[in-house]
Design a protein around this motif. Structure first.
Motif, short mmCIF file in Angstrom:
data_model
loop_
_atom_site.label_atom_id
_atom_site.label_comp_id
_atom_site.label_asym_id
_atom_site.label_seq_id
_atom_site.Cartn_x
_atom_site.Cartn_y
_atom_site.Cartn_z
N SER A 56 -3.75 -5.70 12.33
CA SER A 56 -4.99 -6.13 11.31
C SER A 56 -5.78 -7.25 12.00
O SER A 56 -5.81 -8.11 12.62
CB SER A 56 -4.12 -7.04 10.15
OG SER A 56 -3.12 -6.22 9.71
N SER A 57 -7.21 -6.75 11.68
CA SER A 57 -8.11 -7.31 12.46
C SER A 57 -9.61 -7.02 11.67
O SER A 57 -9.67 -5.62 11.41
CB SER A 57 -8.42 -7.28 13.89
OG SER A 57 -9.55 -7.95 14.50
N SER A 88 -2.65 -8.61 4.54
CA SER A 88 -2.12 -7.70 5.52
C SER A 88 -0.72 -8.49 6.18
O SER A 88 -0.06 -7.51 6.49
CB SER A 88 -3.32 -7.67 6.62
OG SER A 88 -3.41 -8.91 7.43
N SER A 92 1.91 -5.78 6.08
CA SER A 92 2.56 -5.29 7.68
C SER A 92 4.02 -5.24 7.59
O SER A 92 4.77 -4.45 8.14
CB SER A 92 1.94 -6.13 8.69
OG SER A 92 0.62 -5.91 8.76
N SER A 112 -1.91 -9.98 13.98
CA SER A 112 -3.35 -9.99 13.31
C SER A 112 -4.05 -10.99 14.16
O SER A 112 -3.52 -11.99 14.62
CB SER A 112 -3.11 -10.48 11.97
OG SER A 112 -4.40 -10.44 11.53
#
Length: 389
Positions: A56-57, A88, A92, A112
């Motif tokens: 996640s980014s 997220s 996740s 992340s």
């Protein structure tokens, strides 16, 4: 609705924080690499044994999770790119949990990371959401501060909250942050200082806002028996929910998807709100923390102000919230802010929280909240994590 499969037997372990910095010339790939390295070093697991990966980014764009696999030299058999911002971390974990339960992966790394340089904010605004940009930019709105000013002002008018009520949340979180070596904020915050801070977008003032920074958060997900086999301290996933575009009929956000699904969350864990020893609420602004206290069942809708007035939300108080200091006092490393509550909860429940530990804690609640448009955020989620002892 079909009966949900239990999350029984899913372990979460090895909380990693790549130390935050205000600005960085490193890109998101670098921070992701640092997080993966620490997962390997702290777990003693060979990189090749990590056969699942979630990423996640915001600042990884235009790359995605699959590009990370080549850059980092990993070859997972299960992969997910989760673009839900502050939600997220929860999402996740949910997806990774199902992957290990199904046998699609044995050990999943959930990572992340985001960078922050002098032009990051402008670039993020320009690419975040065409829908939000087209709806709000013509009226001079250039980011979340003005959006959450509208949400905060509406909540204050509707339920009688005062700035002092939001200030209590921020001050208690700063108290927690002073015991967290990873927090960027190192000075105590008083309520008078909070009240006297400069206006950003009325009624939002300086200490209502998170400080953007660069950094990473990560953890591993596997079956409980695998964690025991590897000798890893771990927590157990007791329940999980997520919801998107909840209460779309509300003209301005006053409630989130947690309210729709909280009964399901507690039922999964055979628990109730009173059984929760601490909460890690997603805290991009204090008003959202207050809304979550209501929506998660700790008080009724509109009672958030009174709840805050009557509770000590510091780590040693009668309702510990954001025991790391949260994003308001640790910093917001982009999407990694959605992982901060997860890594902190693992530390709290495995005896690694140091002198900010919540005494005798056995059950922690972590929330996620992300993807602001122009009058609300669209993604909500929550998990209950329990001690394995």
């Amino acid at each position: 609705m079909a009966r949900r499969m239990s999350y029984e037997g899913v372990a979460v372990a090895v909380p990693v924080t790549v130390p935050y910095v205000r600005y960085s010339t490193h890109n998101a790939h670098w921070f992701i690499g640092q997080a993966l390295q620490q997962l390997v070093l702290q777990s003693g697991i060979a990189k090749e044994q990590i056969d699942g990966l979630t990423i996640s980014s915001f600042s990884l764009s235009p790359d995605t999770a699959v590009g990370v696999t080549q850059h980092m030299g990993v070859s997972p058999r299960w992969l997910d790119h989760i673009p839900t911002g502050g939600a997220s971390g929860v999402m996740s974990l949910r997806r990774a949990a199902r992957a290990v339960q199904a046998g699609d992966a044995d050990i999943v790394a959930c990572v992340s990371a985001d960078t922050n340089h002098v032009d990051s904010f402008r670039q993020t605004l320009g690419s975040f959401s065409n829908f939000a940009r087209d709806a709000s930019y013509p009226y001079g709105s250039g980011g979340p501060n003005s959006i959450f000013a509208m949400i905060t002002a509406n909540y204050m008018r509707t339920y009688g909250a005062r700035r002092e009520d939001f200030g209590r949340i921020a001050v208690d979180q700063r108290t927690n942050a002073l015991r967290n070596p990873n927090a960027l904020f190192k000075k105590p915050l008083t309520l008078d200082e909070y009240m006297g801070a400069r206006v950003i977008s009325d009624p939002i003032h300086l200490f209502d806002c998170v400080m953007p920074c660069a950094g990473a958060e990560a953890f591993l997900v596997m079956r409980e028996e695998k964690a025991r086999e590897l000798g890893l301290k771990h927590v157990l996933l007791r329940g999980a929910i997520e919801r998107h575009n909840a209460f779309a009929e509300d003209p301005i956000m006053v409630q989130g998807g947690w309210r729709m699904d909280r009964d399901d969350l507690y039922a999964q864990a055979a628990a109730k709100p009173a059984d929760v020893d601490f909460v890690q609420t997603y805290d991009d602004y204090p008003v959202i923390v207050m809304i979550q206290f209501e929506d998660l069942g700790f008080c009724a809708k509109g009672e958030g102000p009174d709840f805050v007035r009557s509770h000590d939300t510091s780590f040693a108080g009668n309702f510990p919230n954001n025991t790391s200091g949260g994003q308001l006092s640790v910093g917001q490393a982009g999407a990694a802010g959605g992982f901060l509550g997860m890594t902190e909860t693992i530390r709290q429940l495995t005896g690694e929280a140091g002198d900010r530990a919540v005494k005798d804690a056995k059950l922690g609640l972590v929330t996620g909240f992300g993807m602001v448009t122009y009058d609300r955020c669209l993604c909500t989620g929550a998990v209950l994590l329990g001690s394995s002892q």
